[in-house]
Design a protein around this motif. Structure first.
Motif, short mmCIF file in Angstrom:
data_model
loop_
_atom_site.label_atom_id
_atom_site.label_comp_id
_atom_site.label_asym_id
_atom_site.label_seq_id
_atom_site.Cartn_x
_atom_site.Cartn_y
_atom_site.Cartn_z
N VAL A 1 -20.70 -57.82 -29.47
CA VAL A 1 -20.16 -57.08 -28.33
C VAL A 1 -21.30 -56.38 -27.58
O VAL A 1 -21.39 -56.44 -26.36
CB VAL A 1 -19.10 -56.08 -28.79
N THR A 2 -22.16 -55.74 -28.37
CA THR A 2 -23.31 -55.07 -27.75
C THR A 2 -24.13 -56.09 -26.96
O THR A 2 -24.56 -55.80 -25.83
CB THR A 2 -24.20 -54.45 -28.85
N ARG B 1 -15.43 -53.51 -31.77
CA ARG B 1 -16.29 -53.25 -30.60
C ARG B 1 -17.67 -52.73 -31.02
O ARG B 1 -18.57 -52.66 -30.20
CB ARG B 1 -15.62 -52.29 -29.63
N THR C 1 -18.40 -58.21 -17.88
CA THR C 1 -17.47 -57.15 -17.46
C THR C 1 -16.63 -56.72 -18.66
O THR C 1 -16.49 -57.45 -19.65
CB THR C 1 -16.53 -57.64 -16.36
N ASP C 2 -16.04 -55.51 -18.51
CA ASP C 2 -15.19 -55.00 -19.58
C ASP C 2 -14.05 -55.97 -19.87
O ASP C 2 -13.72 -56.25 -21.02
CB ASP C 2 -14.61 -53.63 -19.18
N HIS D 1 -13.84 -61.91 -25.96
CA HIS D 1 -14.55 -61.70 -27.22
C HIS D 1 -13.72 -60.97 -28.26
O HIS D 1 -13.76 -61.31 -29.43
CB HIS D 1 -15.85 -60.95 -26.97
N ARG E 1 -14.14 -43.23 -23.95
CA ARG E 1 -14.69 -43.43 -22.60
C ARG E 1 -13.62 -43.08 -21.58
O ARG E 1 -12.95 -43.98 -21.06
CB ARG E 1 -15.10 -44.89 -22.41
N TYR F 1 -10.56 -50.28 -26.84
CA TYR F 1 -11.81 -50.54 -26.17
C TYR F 1 -12.31 -49.31 -25.41
O TYR F 1 -13.50 -49.02 -25.40
CB TYR F 1 -11.63 -51.71 -25.20
N GLY G 1 -24.43 -58.03 -19.38
CA GLY G 1 -23.75 -57.67 -18.13
C GLY G 1 -22.35 -58.20 -17.99
O GLY G 1 -21.82 -58.29 -16.89
N GLN H 1 -22.43 -56.91 -23.75
CA GLN H 1 -22.57 -55.82 -22.78
C GLN H 1 -23.95 -55.86 -22.16
O GLN H 1 -24.11 -55.68 -20.95
CB GLN H 1 -22.34 -54.48 -23.47
N ALA H 2 -24.94 -56.10 -23.00
CA ALA H 2 -26.33 -56.12 -22.51
C ALA H 2 -26.50 -57.24 -21.49
O ALA H 2 -27.26 -57.12 -20.54
CB ALA H 2 -27.28 -56.32 -23.68
N ILE I 1 -15.19 -58.94 -21.88
CA ILE I 1 -15.45 -58.60 -23.29
C ILE I 1 -14.13 -58.44 -24.04
O ILE I 1 -13.95 -58.98 -25.13
CB ILE I 1 -16.27 -57.30 -23.39
#
Lengths: 622, 336, 370
Positions: free
Chosen positions: C263-264, C258, C272-273, C280, C98, C94, C270, C267-268, C276
C-alpha cells in the motif's frame, strides 16, 4: 431419591390442575387476555378491555341486570322501572326531544363485602366522580345527558335529557364504595381545585388516573384495598397467571337450593397464546372458556372436537360483530369515478359476485350466518325482509354491462370514461395478520376474477390501517376501493354508522377535513331519508314505532348498499359437561359475555339447578 | 486507556440522545395515536369531546415539544405512566417485566454456556472424529432451526402428542408463569422447593427453545477457538516440556481459548435484556420482548420509550465494554 | 458436506428458476364448484403430495413458488448488505485518523490547495445546513419557552437566554471555524447508533409510510413490484440493518492491510485513494466477505420468516415459506401437516448455506477453523 421426590411433586401438580371443577366445586375459566386493572377503575378510564368487564361481573352486581333474553331484571335494585309501575316517565321537552326519569330503590339487604350497606351515597359518589371536570371518560355522550336526584338513603331518580330509547337498557347508573374511595377522592378534589380543565387537562388526567389506580392494580387488590358487591370477591391475583375469586357471603341474592350447591371459587387462568390455551383446554385443566379466548377455527379443530364427546360442549353464540366491506364513495377520487363505485349498481354487482353462502359454508360450516343489513339478526330491530343479494354472476355481469363495462383483451373489464379507457382493478384493504380476513379476501378475489374484476390486495397491520390518517381519510383517497373490517352491532343501535348527519346533535358523521375526520361513515354515503328515519327512531320510546322506522331505514340501506354486508361472527365457548348456567347470548349482560348471572353458576353433580340453557342461545358444533 | 474510555463515554451521550430522538420520533410517527381504538369503540364521541381527550393525554402538542417534555422528565428519573397498565412505566418495565426476562433469557444463556463449553472442548479435542461430526451437524441444526418452528414443535410434542401417546408421560404446561406467589413462600403456605419446582416446570420448554441457537453458535466458537489456540507455539512448547495433556489442555489452552467466548457472551447480554419476543409469544411468557411488542401495538408510548431507551443504553454500554475487554485481554490492541 | 450443501443449493435455485415447469398446480388456484370446502385441508395424497391448505391450494406448488421469494430475499439482502458494508467499512478503515474537512466557515480563508467548483458548492451547502440547524434549535427553544416567558417565569427566561447565547456563539464560530470529520469515527458511531435503533417500531412506521399515496417510494414499489411490493420493503429493511456486521469486519481488515508495504508503495507511486481502496485493499478482504455473505443468506431467510410470524412479513397471495409457516401455525390443530413442509424447507436451506459458508471458510482461509 431426591430426584424421585421432585418428579413426584411435579406429577402431583399436574394432577392437581386436572382435578379442578366439580371435585372441589370450583370453576376454572381460560382467557387469552389478562385485565390490566380491575375494580377501582369503575369508569374504565384506565382500561376498557372486554376481559375487565367480563370479570367485573363476578365482583360487582349491577342495580339492574340484562339477561340472556335481552330483558332487564333487578339485581341490587328492588324493581325494574317501567311505565306500568310508574317508575319510568317520559316527557316531551320540545323539538321532538324527550326527558326520561327513572326511580330506583336499592335493596335493603344490599351490602359491600365488608358488611357496610350500599346506599345512595355510593351512587352519588359514582355520579360525582364521573361528572368531575376534565374526567377523561370514554362515553362523554352519556355523562353529558345524565343527571341524578337523591331522595333518601335508598331511593333516587336518574334523569336523561335529551333521552334516547336505549337509556332504558340495563342499569342507568353505577355506584362505587364511597366509604373506601371517598377520603382519597377528597384529596384529589383538593388538588384539582386550582386546575383548568382545558389548560391543565394532562395534569388532571394524571391526578384522576392515580386515584383509580390506588384501588385497581394487582398489588392494591391483593392488599385488600377494595371491597366488592357481587356474588364473588377477589382473593388474589397472580399477574401473568390467574385471578382467584371466592364466594361473597354478603351478596343478597341466593340461588335455588342455597349457595353451597353452587360454585364456591372462580379462577380466571390467563394464557395469552390461544394455541397454548387450546392445549390447556384439551389437557383438561380448564372448565370453561371466556369470551376472549379461542378463535373460531380453534374451537372447531379436530383435536378438540374429537375429544369433546362426553367431556365438553362446544357452543357458537351468534354475536353482534358485523364483518363487512366498506366502499369508498367519494366522488372527488378519480378511481371512485372511474370504477363507478359511487353508483349503487356497481356495488350491487360486486355483492352479487361475492359467493357469501359458499364462503360461510366452506369456512364456518354455516355457523356464522350471512349478513343482509348492518343490524344483527339477534337485535330486535332487525328487518328480515330487506332486499337480498344472492350469488349470481349473470346478474352481476348484467349490471356491469349496463354501466358500460366490456371484457378487455386480458379478461379484465374495461370501459371508456371521459375519453380514457379504464380497467376494473379495485383495491382491497384489510388487516394483515388476521388469518380469517386474509383468507376471506383471497376467496372473494377469486370470485371477482370470474366476472372480470381484478383485485389489488393492499393489507397492513391493524395499527396501520385503523390509524386515523388512513381509515378516516377516504375523502382524500388514501384508500380507494374496498375496506374489510368489523363493527360491533350494538343493541343500542342508532344508525350512526351510515348517517351523513345526526339530526339530533347536528354532527356530521362523514369524516372529512371540515369536521376533523370525525364520524364512522367512512365511505361517505349520504341519504337524507336514512338520516331522518334513524334520527327520529332513537327518540322513539314506543318499540313498535321504533321498529317500523328502523325497518324502513334498513330497506333503503339494502337497496343502496353503502357497504357490502358479509357475515355476523359467532363467539365460541368450550364448556365442561355438567356446568350449568354458564350461559352467554349475543347481548347477555349488555356485552354478550357469560357470567352476568355469576351467582347461579354451578355443577349439576353438586346440586346446582339448571335455569338457563345455552342451547337456546347458541349453535353447537356437529 | 483511561482517556480512551472517557472519550468513548462522552461520545455515548450524543449517541444516546440521537437514539432517543429517533426512537421517540419513530414511536410518534407510527400510524395512528392511542385514541384511535377508542374512537372505533365509541361511535357517539363528538369532535370536541375527542379533542378534550387528546388534550388530556397531551397528544395535541407538536412532536418536538412532547419529546423535550419527555426528556426533561426522563433525566429526572420520571418515565411517565403506562397508558394501558396505569402504573409507572419504570415499575412496569423494571420491576414486573425485566426480572422475568432475566430469569428466562438468563437461564437460557446459562444453559447454552454450560452445554456449549464442554461440548465445544470435547469436539475440538476429538477433531474429525465421528463425535465431532455429529456435534458439528447438531450445532448447524441448532443454527438453522427457526425458533418459532422449534417452539411450536416442542409445545405440540410435550403438551399434547407425547402425553397422549405414552401413558404416564407428564403433560408439560403450555406456557405462562406458575400460579404461586413469593408471598406464599414467606407466609409458609407452600414450601420453597415447591415454589422452585413450579417455576422450573414452567420454564423447561421455553428455555430449551430459546437456548438452542446460542448453544449451537457457542459450541462452534468454542471448538474453533480452542483449535486455534492448540496450534500455537506455546502449546507445542508446553507439550515439549513433557507436561501432561490434561495440564496442557486445561491450564494453558482452555484459558486463552475462553477469551473470545467471554466477549461474545458480553455482546449477547443486551439481547438478553431485550427479551425474546417470539419465544415469549409462543409460550405466553410475560417478559420484556412481549412488553415492548404490546406497547408498540397498543401505542403505550411511555412504556415503549422506557424499554427501548433502556435497551439502547445497554447496547451502547456493552459495546463499549466489549471493546475495552478486547484491549484488556489482548495487549497488542492499542487505543489512542 | 460443503459439496453436498452446494448440490442442495443448486437444486433449490433450479427449483426457483423453473418453478412454473415443476409445480404441478398454479400456486394461487382455488378449487371451483359447489362444495369448495371439501377441498380444504386435504391431507397428503397422490394428487396433492403435501396436501392442500386453508383455501384448497396445492401445498407442494406453493412450496416450489415460495422458494423464489425466500431465495430472492436471501440473495438480495446478502448481496446488497455486503456491497454497502464493504463500502462503508473500507471508507472507515482507510480514512481512519485522516479527518476530512466537513465544514469551512464562510470567512475562513484557505491558504493552500486548489478547490474545484464542486467543493465550493459543497461549502455553500454546508453553510445552509449549519445555519439551518441553528435556526431550528432557536425556534424549538422559542416554542418551548414562549408560554413561560409570557407568564413571566424566570426558568423560561433563563433557558431561552442560555440557548440564545449558545446559538449566537455557534453562529459566530461558524463564520471562521472549521469542522473536521473523521470518517472512521462517524461510521463507527453510525453503526453503534444503528444497533441501538429498535427494528419493530421502524417496521411499523415504514409499513405505514410505504402505503401512503403521498409518499413516492411506496407508489414506486407498488408500480414496479405489484403484488410483491412488500418483498421489496422487507429486503430494504433487512439491508438497512444487514450491512453493519460486514462493515465492522471490513474496517478491521482494512485497518491492518493499509499498513502493508504494497500500500505504501502504491501511495508512493501516486495512486489515487480510490484506486488503492478498491484495487488493492478490497480484493484482499474478499475471502471473509464471501463467507459472511453465505451466512447472511441463511440469516435473511430466517428473519423474513420471523417477520411473517410477527405480522410484518410478505403478504398473501404471494407465497413465501415464512408466511406459509405462519399461516400453518393458525391451523396447527386442524391440519398439523401444513407446518412441516415450509418449516423443513427453511431449515434445510439455512442449513445448506451454513455448511457452504463453513466449507468456503476452510477452503479460502486455511488458518481459521471456525
Amino acid at each position: 431419591m431426591q430426584k424421585v421426590g421432585k418428579l413426584a411433586v411435579l406429577g402431583i401438580t399436574a394432577l392437581g390442575l386436572a382435578l379442578a371443577g366439580p371435585q372441589d366445586n370450583s370453576l376454572v375459566i381460560g382467557a387469552s387476555q389478562e385485565p390490566r386493572v380491575l375494580a377501582g377503575d369503575f369508569l374504565s378510564v384506565i382500561s376498557n378491555q372486554s376481559i375487565k368487564s367480563e370479570i367485573e361481573q363476578y365482583l360487582f352486581a349491577p342495580l339492574i341486570g340484562f339477561n340472556a333474553n335481552s330483558e332487564n331484571f333487578p339485581v341490587l335494585a328492588t324493581q325494574v322501572p317501567t311505565q306500568q309501575n310508574g317508575r319510568l316517565r317520559v316527557t316531551d321537552i320540545g323539538g321532538g326531544k324527550k326527558r326520561l326519569e327513572m326511580d330506583l330503590t336499592i335493596r335493603p339487604d344490599a351490602r359491600w363485602s365488608d358488611g357496610k350497606p350500599i346506599t345512595t351515597e355510593d351512587v352519588q359518589f359514582y355520579f360525582e366522580v364521573g361528572k368531575a371536570k376534565g374526567m377523561p371518560v370514554l362515553n362523554p355522550d352519556y355523562w353529558e345527558r345524565v343527571n341524578l336526584r337523591v331522595k333518601d338513603a335508598r331511593n333516587f331518580t336518574v334523569i336523561f335529557e335529551p333521552a334516547y330509547y336505549y337509556d332504558t337498557y340495563g342499569s342507568p347508573i353505577g355506584y362505587a364504595p364511597k366509604h373506601i374511595m371517598g377520603p382519597e377522592w377528597e384529596k384529589v378534589k383538593a388538588a384539582a381545585r386550582g386546575l383548568d380543565s382545558d389548560k391543565d387537562a394532562e395534569k388532571l388526567n394524571e391526578l384522576y388516573r392515580n386515584f383509580f389506580l390506588k384501588f385497581a392494580t394487582p398489588q392494591a387488590l391483593n392488599r385488600g384495598a377494595m371491597v366488592y358487591s357481587g356474588p364473588f370477591k377477589l382473593k388474589r391475583w397472580v399477574p401473568g397467571n390467574s385471578i382467584e375469586m371466592e364466594r361473597n357471603p354478603n351478596f343478597p341474592i341466593k340461588p335455588e337450593g342455597g349457595e353451597s350447591k353452587y360454585v364456591q371459587k372462580v379462577v380466571y387462568r390467563f394464557i395469552q397464546n390461544t394455541n397454548s390455551l387450546l392445549v390447556a383446554v384439551i389437557g383438561g385443566s380448564i372448565d370453561a372458556t371466556s369470551s376472549v379466548s379461542l378463535t373460531f377455527d380453534q374451537a372447531r379443530s379436530k383435536q378438540l372436537t374429537s375429544r369433546a364427546p362426553g367431556r365438553f360442549d362446544i357452543w357458537f353464540v351468534p354475536g353482534a360483530i358485523w364483518e363487512h366491506i366498506d366502499i369508498n364513495k367519494f366522488e372527488n377520487c378519480q378511481t371512485v369515478r372511474d370504477l363507478g363505485l359511487n353508483d349503487k349498481r356497481t356495488r350491487q354487482a360486486i355483492l352479487h359476485a361475492l359467493n357469501r353462502e359458499g364462503l360461510v359454508k366452506a369456512f364456518f360450516d354455516g355457523l356464522q350466518p350471512v349478513a343482509h343489513t348492518w343490524i344483527a339478526p339477534v337485535n330486535p330491530l332487525f328487518n328480515p325482509n330487506v332486499k337480498k343479494y344472492e350469488f349470481d354472476l349473470k346478474k352481476a355481469e348484467a349490471l356491469l354491462a349496463e354501466m358500460g363495462w366490456r371484457k378487455g383483451p386480458d379478461g379484465i373489464l374495461q370501459r371508456t370514461v371521459g375519453g380514457r379507457t379504464v380497467r376494473f382493478e379495485i383495491e382491497y384493504v384489510t388487516t394483515a395478520g388476521n388469518a380469517i380476513r386474509e383468507r376471506t379476501q383471497q376467496f372473494f378475489a377469486e370470485d371477482l376474477k370470474k366476472i372480470g374484476i381484478a383485485v389489488k390486495i393492499n393489507n397492513a397491520p391493524s395499527a396501520v390501517v385503523f390509524a386515523d390518517d388512513y381509515i378516516q381519510r377516504a375523502s382524500e383517497c388514501k384508500w380507494t376501493g374496498m375496506f374489510e373490517f368489523a363493527w360491533v352491532s350494538n343493541l343500542q343501535e342508532d344508525g350512526g354508522l351510515f348517517q351523513y348527519k345526526n339530526l339530533n346533535t347536528g354532527a356530521i358523521m362523514v369524516p372529512t377535513k371540515e369536521n376533523n375526520y370525525q364520524g364512522q361513515n367512512i365511505g361517505g354515503w349520504r341519504n337524507d331519508e336514512f338520516d331522518r328515519l334513524t334520527s327520529q327512531a332513537v327518540l322513539e320510546f314506543d318499540e313498535a314505532k321504533r321498529k317500523a322506522l328502523f325497518a324502513r331505514a334498513q330497506e333503503i340501506w339494502a337497496e343502496e348498499l353503502p357497504a357490502l354486508p358479509l357475515y355476523f361472527r359467532a363467539n365460541p365457548y368450550v364448556v365442561r359437561k355438567g356446568l350449568v348456567n354458564y350461559v352467554a347470548s349475543a347481548y347477555s349482560g349488555g356485552y354478550g359475555y357469560p357470567g352476568w348471572n355469576a351467582w347461579e353458576i354451578g355443577w349439576e353433580s353438586r346440586g346446582a339447578v339448571k335455569k338457563w340453557d345455552q342451547a337456546k342461545y347458541a349453535l353447537s358444533v356437529k | 486507556m483511561f482517556a480512551y474510555t472517557v472519550r468513548r463515554l462522552l461520545q455515548m451521550i450524543p449517541l444516546l440522545l440521537a437514539a432517543s430522538v429517533v426512537i421517540y420520533a419513530l414511536l410518534a410517527l407510527q400510524p395512528g395515536d392511542p385514541l384511535d381504538e377508542l374512537r372505533r369503540q365509541n361511535p357517539r364521541i363528538t369532535a370536541e369531546q375527542f379533542e378534550a381527550l387528546k388534550r388530556a393525554y397531551g397528544l395535541d402538542q407538536p412532536l418536538h415539544i412532547r419529546y423535550f417534555k419527555w426528556l426533561s422528565r426522563a433525566v429526572q428519573g420520571d418515565l411517565g405512566y403506562s397508558r394501558t397498565y396505569g402504573i409507572p412505566a419504570a415499575e412496569y418495565i423494571f420491576v414486573q417485566r425485566l426480572p422475568k426476562t432475566l430469569l428466562l433469557s438468563g437461564l437460557a444463556l446459562t444453559l447454552a454456556l454450560v452445554v456449549a463449553i464442554p461440548v465445544g472442548v470435547f469436539s475440538a479435542v476429538r477433531q474429525y472424529s465421528l463425535a465431532d461430526y455429529a456435534i458439528t451437524f447438531l450445532s448447524f441444526v441448532g443454527f438453522s432451526m427457526p425458533v418459532f418452528f422449534l417452539g411450536i414443535l416442542l409445545l405440540y410434542l410435550f403438551a399434547i402428542w407425547l402425553p397422549d401417546h405414552i401413558p404416564g408421560f407428564p403433560r408439560f404446561p403450555t406456557g405462562g408463569v406458575p400460579g404461586v406467589l413469593w408471598e406464599d413462600v414467606r407466609s409458609g403456605a407452600i414450601s420453597f422447593w415447591y415454589f422452585l419446582g413450579q417455576w422450573a416446570w414452567h420454564l423447561i420448554l421455553p428455555v430449551i427453545a430459546l437456548s438452542s441457537l446460542q448453544m449451537a453458535e457457542w459450541t462452534r466458537f468454542m471448538r474453533a477457538s480452542l483449535l486455534e489456540v492448540l496450534s500455537q507455539d506455546y502449546i507445542r512448547t508446553a507439550r515439549a516440556k513433557g507436561l501432561s495433556e490434561r495440564v496442557v489442555l486445561y491450564k494453558h489452552a482452555l484459558r486463552n481459548a475462553l477469551i473470545p467466548i467471554v466477549t461474545l457472551v458480553g455482546l449477547a447480554i443486551p439481547g438478553v435484556l431485550g427479551g425474546a419476543t417470539i419465544t415469549e409469544t409462543i409460550f405466553s411468557y410475560p417478559g420484556m420482548g412481549r412488553a415492548i411488542f404490546d406497547a408498540l401495538v397498543e401505542k403505550d408510548y411511555n412504556v415503549a420509550m422506557a424499554a427501548l431507551a433502556f435497551l439502547a443504553l445497554m447496547t451502547a454500554l456493552f459495546n463499549l465494554l466489549a471493546d475495552l475487554a478486547y484491549a484488556v485481554v489482548d495487549p497488542r490492541i492499542r487505543y489512542s | 458436506m460443503a459439496m453436498a450443501s452446494l448440490v442442495v443449493i443448486v437444486l433449490l435455485v433450479l427449483m426457483a428458476l423453473f418453478a412454473p415447469w415443476i409445480a404441478p398446480y398454479d400456486p394461487t388456484a382455488q378449487p371451483t364448484g359447489e362444495d369448495v370446502g371439501a377441498y380444504y385441508f386435504l391431507p397428503p395424497s397422490p394428487e396433492h403430495p403435501l396436501g392442500t391448505d386453508d383455501l384448497g391450494r396445492d401445498v407442494l406448488s406453493r412450496i416450489i413458488y415460495g422458494s423464489r421469494i425466500s431465495l430472492l430475499v436471501g440473495f438480495a439482502v446478502a448481496f446488497s448488505s455486503v456491497i454497502l458494508g464493504t463500502i462503508m467499512g473500507t471508507l472507515a478503515g482507510y480514512f481512519s485518523g485522516r479527518p476530512l474537512r466537513f465544514y469551512l466557515g464562510p470567512l475562513r480563508r484557505e491558504r493552500e490547495g486548489f478547490y474545484p467548483w464542486s467543493f465550493a458548492l459543497w461549502r455553500v451547502f454546508s453553510w445552509f445546513l449549519y445555519y439551518g440547524v441553528l435556526y431550528l434549535a432557536l425556534s424549538i427553544a422559542w416554542a418551548l419557552a414562549k408560554d413561560g416567558i409570557q407568564a413571566g417565569s424566570p426558568g423560561s427566561y433563563l433557558g431561552f437566554g442560555l440557548t440564545l447565547a449558545l446559538v449566537l456563539w455557534a453562529a459566530w464560530f461558524g463564520l471562521k471555524g472549521e469542522i473536521r470529520l473523521d470518517l472512521d469515527v462517524a461510521i463507527s458511531r453510525l453503526i453503534d447508533f444503528m444497533l441501538t435503533i429498535p427494528t419493530l417500531p421502524l417496521l411499523l412506521v415504514l409499513s405505514a409510510l410505504l402505503r401512503d399515496p403521498g409518499v413516492k417510494v411506496g407508489q414506486w414499489a407498488q408500480g414496479v413490484f405489484g403484488d410483491a411490493a412488500s418483498v421489496f420493503i422487507i429486503i430494504a429493511i433487512l439491508v438497512l440493518f444487514g450491512w453493519l456486521g460486514t462493515a465492522r469486519l471490513v474496517r478491521g481488515n482494512i485497518l491492518s492491510l493499509r499498513e502493508q508495504d504494497y500500500v505504501t508503495a502504491a501511495q508512493a507511486l501516486g495512486a489515487t485513494d480510490a484506486r488503492i481502496m478498491f484495487r488493492h485493499l478490497v480484493p484482499n478482504t474478499l475471502a471473509p466477505l464471501i463467507v459472511q455473505a453465505t451466512l447472511q443468506i441463511g440469516g435473511a431467510i430466517l428473519t423474513e420468516a420471523a417477520l411473517s410470524f410477527l405480522g410484518f412479513g410478505i403478504q398473501p397471495p404471494v407465497a413465501t415459506w415464512g408466511n406459509m409457516l405462519t399461516n400453518a401455525q393458525e391451523y396447527i390443530f386442524t391440519a398439523p401437516w401444513l407446518a412441516l413442509p415450509p418449516g423443513f424447507m427453511i431449515f434445510i436451506t439455512v442449513l445448506a448455506f451454513n455448511y457452504l459458508g463453513d466449507g468456503l471458510r476452510d477452503a479460502l482461509d486455511p488458518r481459521s477453523r471456525l
